[in-house]
Design a protein around this motif. Sequence first.
Motif, PDB file in Angstrom:
ATOM      1  N   ALA A  36       0.834  -1.208   0.000  1.00  0.00           N
ATOM      2  CA  ALA A  36       0.000   0.000   0.000  1.00  0.00           C
ATOM      3  C   ALA A  36       0.868   1.258   0.000  1.00  0.00           C
ATOM      4  N   GLN A  37       1.959   1.247   0.745  1.00  0.00           N
ATOM      5  CA  GLN A  37       2.858   2.398   0.784  1.00  0.00           C
ATOM      6  C   GLN A  37       3.491   2.664  -0.574  1.00  0.00           C
ATOM      7  N   ALA A  38       3.595   1.599  -1.395  1.00  0.00           N
ATOM      8  CA  ALA A  38       4.169   1.747  -2.737  1.00  0.00           C
ATOM      9  C   ALA A  38       3.127   2.218  -3.748  1.00  0.00           C
ATOM     10  N   GLY A  39       1.892   2.434  -3.288  1.00  0.00           N
ATOM     11  CA  GLY A  39       0.855   2.934  -4.179  1.00  0.00           C
ATOM     12  C   GLY A  39      -0.013   1.877  -4.808  1.00  0.00           C
ATOM     13  N   LEU A  40       0.185   0.623  -4.411  1.00  0.00           N
ATOM     14  CA  LEU A  40      -0.636  -0.465  -4.927  1.00  0.00           C
ATOM     15  C   LEU A  40      -1.874  -0.653  -4.057  1.00  0.00           C
ATOM     16  N   GLU A  41      -2.831  -1.419  -4.542  1.00  0.00           N
ATOM     17  CA  GLU A  41      -4.047  -1.728  -3.801  1.00  0.00           C
ATOM     18  C   GLU A  41      -4.012  -3.222  -3.439  1.00  0.00           C
ATOM     19  N   PRO A  42      -3.403  -3.567  -2.306  1.00  0.00           N
ATOM     20  CA  PRO A  42      -3.243  -4.980  -1.966  1.00  0.00           C
ATOM     21  C   PRO A  42      -4.518  -5.605  -1.406  1.00  0.00           C
ATOM     22  N   VAL A  43      -4.674  -6.887  -1.713  1.00  0.00           N
ATOM     23  CA  VAL A  43      -5.713  -7.719  -1.127  1.00  0.00           C
ATOM     24  C   VAL A  43      -4.992  -8.905  -0.504  1.00  0.00           C
ATOM     25  N   GLY A  44      -5.185  -9.095   0.792  1.00  0.00           N
ATOM     26  CA  GLY A  44      -4.534 -10.190   1.493  1.00  0.00           C
ATOM     27  C   GLY A  44      -5.444 -11.405   1.565  1.00  0.00           C
ATOM     28  N   LEU A  45      -4.895 -12.574   1.309  1.00  0.00           N
ATOM     29  CA  LEU A  45      -5.639 -13.824   1.379  1.00  0.00           C
ATOM     30  C   LEU A  45      -4.892 -14.784   2.287  1.00  0.00           C
ATOM     31  N   ASP A  46      -5.593 -15.361   3.235  1.00  0.00           N
ATOM     32  CA  ASP A  46      -4.990 -16.336   4.138  1.00  0.00           C
ATOM     33  C   ASP A  46      -6.086 -17.271   4.618  1.00  0.00           C
ATOM     34  N   ILE A  47      -5.690 -18.442   5.090  1.00  0.00           N
ATOM     35  CA  ILE A  47      -6.643 -19.414   5.610  1.00  0.00           C
ATOM     36  C   ILE A  47      -6.870 -19.236   7.111  1.00  0.00           C
ATOM     37  N   SER A  48      -5.992 -18.499   7.769  1.00  0.00           N
ATOM     38  CA  SER A  48      -6.045 -18.336   9.219  1.00  0.00           C
ATOM     39  C   SER A  48      -6.885 -17.129   9.635  1.00  0.00           C
ATOM     40  N   ASN A  49      -7.974 -17.382  10.330  1.00  0.00           N
ATOM     41  CA  ASN A  49      -8.793 -16.283  10.853  1.00  0.00           C
ATOM     42  C   ASN A  49      -7.996 -15.394  11.797  1.00  0.00           C
ATOM     43  N   GLN A  50      -7.183 -16.007  12.651  1.00  0.00           N
ATOM     44  CA  GLN A  50      -6.400 -15.223  13.619  1.00  0.00           C
ATOM     45  C   GLN A  50      -5.438 -14.279  12.917  1.00  0.00           C
ATOM     46  N   ALA A  51      -4.780 -14.763  11.880  1.00  0.00           N
ATOM     47  CA  ALA A  51      -3.855 -13.904  11.137  1.00  0.00           C
ATOM     48  C   ALA A  51      -4.614 -12.779  10.451  1.00  0.00           C
ATOM     49  N   LEU A  52      -5.756 -13.087   9.863  1.00  0.00           N
ATOM     50  CA  LEU A  52      -6.519 -12.069   9.149  1.00  0.00           C
ATOM     51  C   LEU A  52      -7.066 -10.999  10.083  1.00  0.00           C
ATOM     52  N   LEU A  53      -7.402 -11.379  11.303  1.00  0.00           N
ATOM     53  CA  LEU A  53      -7.855 -10.381  12.273  1.00  0.00           C
ATOM     54  C   LEU A  53      -6.762  -9.348  12.521  1.00  0.00           C
TER      55      LEU A  53
END
Length: 75
Positions: A36-53
Amino acid sequence: MSAFTPDAVAAANRYVPGGRILDLGCGVGHDLVRLAQAGLEPVGLDISNQALLRAKDSSSAVVRATAEHLPFPDD
């Protein structure tokens, strides 16, 4: 360890300047912030609910899914 080194972030931004980029296995979102700091629009994908929180704190979109079953249309 970051999957997105400064050189990888710069290359991604040259390929899709200001565009969306998917971080598979984003974990707690450290790379989402860097992208995001580089000006991109990131979308994060993970299987772990704890990590995503924790990744939600990056202010990026996050999705719970596996790489085998991406919840996005082809494009």
